[in-house]
Design a protein around this motif. Structure first.
Motif, PDB file in Angstrom:
ATOM      1  N   ALA A   1     -42.744  29.653 -13.781  1.00 15.43           N
ATOM      2  CA  ALA A   1     -41.782  30.747 -13.703  1.00 15.43           C
ATOM      3  C   ALA A   1     -40.549  30.449 -12.722  1.00 15.43           C
ATOM      4  CB  ALA A   1     -42.680  32.005 -12.887  1.00 15.43           C
TER       5      ALA A   1
ATOM      6  N   LYS B   1     -36.860  30.837 -14.047  1.00 19.22           N
ATOM      7  CA  LYS B   1     -35.840  31.897 -13.189  1.00 19.22           C
ATOM      8  C   LYS B   1     -34.385  31.666 -13.408  1.00 19.22           C
ATOM      9  CE  LYS B   1     -35.938  34.312  -8.875  1.00 19.22           C
ATOM     10  NZ  LYS B   1     -36.407  34.529  -7.679  1.00 19.22           N
TER      11      LYS B   1
ATOM     12  N   ILE C   1     -40.964  32.299 -19.826  1.00 20.04           N
ATOM     13  CA  ILE C   1     -42.008  31.850 -19.489  1.00 20.04           C
ATOM     14  C   ILE C   1     -42.925  31.340 -20.405  1.00 20.04           C
ATOM     15  CG2 ILE C   1     -44.212  32.416 -18.174  1.00 20.04           C
ATOM     16  CD1 ILE C   1     -42.631  34.389 -16.433  1.00 20.04           C
TER      17      ILE C   1
END
Length: 207
Positions: free
Chosen positions: A40, A44, A57
């Protein structure tokens, strides 16, 4: 709410890595679960209005699994260092593929605006009206065929947009603005997805 688990200790990580070497799929799943925070964190960096965070993800997790399957913990390195490169590589590979595909479907890109300020693309100029196109597609003889090819021809985002826009399969038909609000994407992006999906359906039906 963040539900990612805290990283494993060195001892725990090595324990599960050794099990993975002997084909223990449960150990591999545990390592994936405890390293999703890393996925994650890296994913991002690539978030945008046109990229679903869950999709990123999922792509990053493929890289993580590859890392776990090929990592050699006998060299004294940590999995996190090796996995970070694998996750990043998987994401970059997908983004390069997206850029390649975007060049292939450049007729969907905005080329200006109409009198009302709405974005228009080359496809708007050379294709028929969307609603007329769908009216021609959804006839009594084609409806059954559309249901059969819907999931095989369209990706998940295109399926959602078409179902919401035209009230298919029990959905209430929505405007592009309502669809954009519900899916949390821009109206112009809904328009591009819709045009691409309708063209796919039309192409499949005339084959």
């Amino acid at each position: 709410m963040n539900t990612f688990k805290q990283p494993l200790s060195n001892e725990e990580e090595n324990h599960y890595l050794n099990l993975v070497k002997h084909g223990d799929l449960n150990a591999r799943n545990i390592l994936v679960e405890y390293n999703l925070r890393l996925v994650a964190h890296i994913a991002k960096k690539y978030y945008s209005a046109e990229r679903d965070s869950d999709d990123l993800i999922s792509i990053g997790t493929i890289g993580l699994i590859k890392a776990i399957n090929t990592f050699d913990n006998s060299k004294g390195n940590r999995l996190v260092t090796y996995a970070s490169r694998c996750i990043e590589n998987e994401l970059l590979m997908r983004l390069r593929q997206e850029r390649k595909e975007s060049r292939e479907v450049s007729i969907y890109e905005p080329i200006g605006t109409d009198k009302e300020g709405n974005e228009i693309s080359l496809l708007d100029i050379i294709s028929s009206d969307d609603e007329c196109m769908l009216s021609n597609l959804i006839t009594s003889e084609n409806l059954e065929r559309i249901s059969a090819i819907y999931t095989s021809v369209l990706d998940s985002k295109e399926q959602r947009v078409i179902a919401l826009r035209y009230g298919l399969f029990g959905h209430k038909d929505l405007t592009q603005r309502e669809t954009a609000s519900l899916l949390k994407i821009s109206r112009s992006y809904v328009s591009r997805i819709e045009k691409k999906a309708l063209l796919k359906l039309r192409s499949a039906l005339i084959l």
